[in-house]
Every structure is written in C-alpha cells, then in structure tokens.
Design a protein around this motif. Structure first.
Motif, PDB file in Angstrom:
ATOM      1  N   TYR A  74     -50.274 137.477 116.195  1.00  0.00           N
ATOM      2  CA  TYR A  74     -49.800 137.987 114.896  1.00  0.00           C
ATOM      3  C   TYR A  74     -50.288 137.077 113.772  1.00  0.00           C
ATOM      4  N   ILE A  75     -50.127 135.761 113.967  1.00  0.00           N
ATOM      5  CA  ILE A  75     -50.551 134.808 112.939  1.00  0.00           C
ATOM      6  C   ILE A  75     -52.057 134.896 112.724  1.00  0.00           C
ATOM      7  N   LEU A  76     -52.805 135.012 113.803  1.00  0.00           N
ATOM      8  CA  LEU A  76     -54.259 135.114 113.718  1.00  0.00           C
ATOM      9  C   LEU A  76     -54.682 136.305 112.874  1.00  0.00           C
ATOM     10  N   GLU A  77     -53.974 137.401 113.006  1.00  0.00           N
ATOM     11  CA  GLU A  77     -54.346 138.638 112.309  1.00  0.00           C
ATOM     12  C   GLU A  77     -53.822 138.702 110.879  1.00  0.00           C
ATOM     13  N   ASN A  81     -56.126 134.793 104.851  1.00  0.00           N
ATOM     14  CA  ASN A  81     -57.206 135.786 104.913  1.00  0.00           C
ATOM     15  C   ASN A  81     -57.592 136.104 106.344  1.00  0.00           C
ATOM     16  N   GLY A  82     -56.745 135.732 107.282  1.00  0.00           N
ATOM     17  CA  GLY A  82     -57.035 135.980 108.686  1.00  0.00           C
ATOM     18  C   GLY A  82     -57.819 134.828 109.304  1.00  0.00           C
ATOM     19  N   GLY A  83     -57.833 134.801 110.621  1.00  0.00           N
ATOM     20  CA  GLY A  83     -58.595 133.778 111.315  1.00  0.00           C
ATOM     21  C   GLY A  83     -57.877 132.462 111.506  1.00  0.00           C
ATOM     22  N   HIS A  84     -56.573 132.408 111.224  1.00  0.00           N
ATOM     23  CA  HIS A  84     -55.802 131.179 111.388  1.00  0.00           C
ATOM     24  C   HIS A  84     -54.969 131.249 112.663  1.00  0.00           C
ATOM     25  N   LEU A  85     -54.868 130.124 113.336  1.00  0.00           N
ATOM     26  CA  LEU A  85     -54.050 130.037 114.534  1.00  0.00           C
ATOM     27  C   LEU A  85     -52.961 128.979 114.345  1.00  0.00           C
ATOM     28  N   PRO A  86     -51.838 129.117 115.043  1.00  0.00           N
ATOM     29  CA  PRO A  86     -50.758 128.136 114.906  1.00  0.00           C
ATOM     30  C   PRO A  86     -51.144 126.792 115.510  1.00  0.00           C
ATOM     31  N   THR A  87     -50.543 125.754 114.982  1.00  0.00           N
ATOM     32  CA  THR A  87     -50.801 124.399 115.472  1.00  0.00           C
ATOM     33  C   THR A  87     -49.522 123.684 115.904  1.00  0.00           C
ATOM     34  N   HIS A  88     -48.363 124.192 115.476  1.00  0.00           N
ATOM     35  CA  HIS A  88     -47.108 123.496 115.712  1.00  0.00           C
ATOM     36  C   HIS A  88     -46.030 124.434 116.252  1.00  0.00           C
ATOM     37  N   LEU A  89     -45.109 123.845 116.999  1.00  0.00           N
ATOM     38  CA  LEU A  89     -43.926 124.541 117.479  1.00  0.00           C
ATOM     39  C   LEU A  89     -42.720 123.766 116.973  1.00  0.00           C
ATOM     40  N   GLY A 154     -45.968 128.099 114.205  1.00  0.00           N
ATOM     41  CA  GLY A 154     -46.726 128.137 112.958  1.00  0.00           C
ATOM     42  C   GLY A 154     -47.581 126.900 112.789  1.00  0.00           C
ATOM     43  N   ASP A 155     -47.888 126.597 111.520  1.00  0.00           N
ATOM     44  CA  ASP A 155     -48.636 125.377 111.234  1.00  0.00           C
ATOM     45  C   ASP A 155     -48.016 124.707 110.012  1.00  0.00           C
ATOM     46  N   THR A 156     -48.693 123.731 109.460  1.00  0.00           N
ATOM     47  CA  THR A 156     -48.118 122.992 108.334  1.00  0.00           C
ATOM     48  C   THR A 156     -48.739 123.369 106.991  1.00  0.00           C
ATOM     49  N   ILE A 157     -49.686 124.287 106.999  1.00  0.00           N
ATOM     50  CA  ILE A 157     -50.399 124.610 105.760  1.00  0.00           C
ATOM     51  C   ILE A 157     -49.606 125.555 104.861  1.00  0.00           C
ATOM     52  N   GLY A 185     -33.816 111.133  92.942  1.00  0.00           N
ATOM     53  CA  GLY A 185     -35.168 111.611  93.160  1.00  0.00           C
ATOM     54  C   GLY A 185     -35.233 113.101  92.868  1.00  0.00           C
ATOM     55  N   TYR A 186     -36.440 113.636  92.773  1.00  0.00           N
ATOM     56  CA  TYR A 186     -36.664 115.065  92.556  1.00  0.00           C
ATOM     57  C   TYR A 186     -37.290 115.642  93.820  1.00  0.00           C
ATOM     58  N   TYR A 187     -36.829 116.825  94.207  1.00  0.00           N
ATOM     59  CA  TYR A 187     -37.289 117.390  95.470  1.00  0.00           C
ATOM     60  C   TYR A 187     -37.317 118.909  95.367  1.00  0.00           C
ATOM     61  N   ALA A 188     -38.392 119.504  95.873  1.00  0.00           N
ATOM     62  CA  ALA A 188     -38.510 120.966  95.862  1.00  0.00           C
ATOM     63  C   ALA A 188     -39.383 121.401  97.034  1.00  0.00           C
ATOM     64  N   THR A 189     -39.187 122.643  97.488  1.00  0.00           N
ATOM     65  CA  THR A 189     -39.985 123.193  98.582  1.00  0.00           C
ATOM     66  C   THR A 189     -40.578 124.531  98.158  1.00  0.00           C
ATOM     67  N   LEU A 190     -41.626 124.952  98.868  1.00  0.00           N
ATOM     68  CA  LEU A 190     -42.265 126.230  98.557  1.00  0.00           C
ATOM     69  C   LEU A 190     -42.895 126.804  99.814  1.00  0.00           C
ATOM     70  N   MET A 191     -42.503 128.034 100.151  1.00  0.00           N
ATOM     71  CA  MET A 191     -43.149 128.760 101.241  1.00  0.00           C
ATOM     72  C   MET A 191     -44.352 129.494 100.654  1.00  0.00           C
ATOM     73  N   LEU A 192     -45.552 129.065 101.020  1.00  0.00           N
ATOM     74  CA  LEU A 192     -46.773 129.630 100.460  1.00  0.00           C
ATOM     75  C   LEU A 192     -47.230 130.875 101.206  1.00  0.00           C
ATOM     76  N   ASP A 193     -47.052 130.883 102.523  1.00  0.00           N
ATOM     77  CA  ASP A 193     -47.550 131.998 103.326  1.00  0.00           C
ATOM     78  C   ASP A 193     -46.626 132.187 104.525  1.00  0.00           C
ATOM     79  N   ALA A 194     -45.674 133.092 104.387  1.00  0.00           N
ATOM     80  CA  ALA A 194     -44.696 133.319 105.457  1.00  0.00           C
ATOM     81  C   ALA A 194     -45.342 133.881 106.715  1.00  0.00           C
ATOM     82  N   ASP A 195     -46.517 134.506 106.581  1.00  0.00           N
ATOM     83  CA  ASP A 195     -47.184 135.072 107.754  1.00  0.00           C
ATOM     84  C   ASP A 195     -47.785 134.005 108.663  1.00  0.00           C
ATOM     85  N   ARG A 196     -47.752 132.767 108.252  1.00  0.00           N
ATOM     86  CA  ARG A 196     -48.213 131.677 109.111  1.00  0.00           C
ATOM     87  C   ARG A 196     -47.123 131.246 110.097  1.00  0.00           C
TER      88      ARG A 196
END
Length: 203
Positions: A74-77, A81-89, A154-157, A185-196
């Motif tokens: 699923y992640i690969l597809e 832009n496609g062509g990515h594979l997971p690296t982490h569990l 997923g991965d960390t990207i 301190g200041y702290y924030a998070t962002l999900m850039l690509d949920a399909d990863r």
C-alpha cells in the motif's frame, strides 16, 4: 514545559551546593517526556490509514509477515509520488514484547539476540537498536499501550517535529529572597504524508 519551582535562599544555603543543578536536570527530563508524549500522540493520530490485523494472531510470525507485506505494498503504491517503501516499525511496549517472542515452526526465536546470517533480524530486551523483518524497530512508552496497543508501519520522512529547546529561565525573586526557575521551549509536529504510514486495526 518542564515545570517551575521557587528555591528560597535558605534552601539554597542549607542544602547541598548542587541543588539548582539537580532541579534543572529533573526539569529537563520532564520537558523531554512531555515533548515525546506530544509527538507520539500526534504521530498515532496522524496515521489515518489502517490495515486489519487479527489480534489473536500476534503470536504467529506468518500473520506479522502477511500484514507487513500487504501494507508495504500500500505504501509503495500510495506514498508521495509512489515508489516509496517502509523503513520502520513503530510499536508500543506490548507489541514490541509480542514481536520479540515470535518463534519459527521449530520453536526457535525468530529474532535471536545473536543472530545467524539467515535471521529475520535481531532483538534483545536490553537494547533499542533492533531490526525485524528488515525494518528498524522503534518502541516508545508513550505510544498507546491500552487494548491491543500501537503498531504502525512506515518511515521517518512523512512526519516531522520542530523544537526550540530554550532551556531554563532563572529569575531572582527579591520578595522571598529566592530564585524562580522554569524550563521552557517551543514544540510542534506535522504529518506531511499520511500515506507513508499504516496503522494496525486489530480485529
């Protein structure tokens, strides 16, 4: 935030000399715990794609492998832009335990501490440097460990966090003849690509 505390001049004078340093070390640990918890919550919430995993089969290595490959496809597809594979569990404590206990058909550990050349990976209870099925394993105590826990492929990207750790702020308080200390301190998070990321939906 790492909290705040007021240290009177009397406490500073009558206690051990490094009292301020000890307080700051504790505040730093509290701050790190808060930011890690915030990142874990945001990461789990942002991973919206789910793949069914039979909870009763967490002791079955073939079920893990089937789930991983199905959702890696699923992640690969779909990721980017496609062509990515997971690296982490990414696992909560209970699922990390279940993974580490997996055995092959002859009752041998699937991820031995001292792994032979043909092992699927290597895990040990005393180290966070782990691999399983060719994936880097990340276990975090701030992942939800209730019910069937957290399990994300997923991965960390595709997920980022931003932090400016300003450290401690120390202000003399003349009114009480002491010192006000806080950690900020200041702290924030962002999900850039949920399909990863694919989150296990235990059924």
């Amino acid at each position: 935030a790492g909290g705040s505390v007021t240290v009177s001049e009397q406490v500073a004078d009558w206690s051990q000399p490094e009292i301020i340093s000890l307080i700051l070390e504790d505040m730093g640990r509290v701050y790190s715990q808060h930011t890690d918890n915030a990142a874990a919550d945001a990461f789990v919430a942002g991973a919206t794609t789910t793949g069914n995993f039979t909870a009763a089969s967490k002791t079955d290595a073939t079920e893990w492998l089937s789930w991983l490959y199905a959702n890696a496809a699923y992640i690969l597809e779909n990721a980017g832009n496609g062509g990515h594979l997971p690296t982490h569990l990414f696992l909560s404590a209970q699922n990390w335990e279940a993974l580490g206990k997996l055995e092959d058909g002859q009752g041998r550990p699937l991820f031995p501490t001292v792994g032979p050349m043909n092992a699927f990976g290597s895990m040990t209870p005393g180290s966070t440097g782990m691999t399983a099925f060719g994936l880097q394993v990340v276990v975090d105590t701030n992942f939800d460990n209730t019910g069937d826990g957290t399990m994300i492929l997923g991965d960390t990207i595709g997920f980022e966090y931003y932090e400016q750790n300003k450290g401690f702020l120390r202000v003399q308080n003349a009114q009480i003849r002491g010192t006000d200390i806080s950690w900020l301190g200041y702290y924030a998070t962002l999900m850039l690509d949920a399909d990863r990321y694919v989150k296990a939906a235990f059924v």
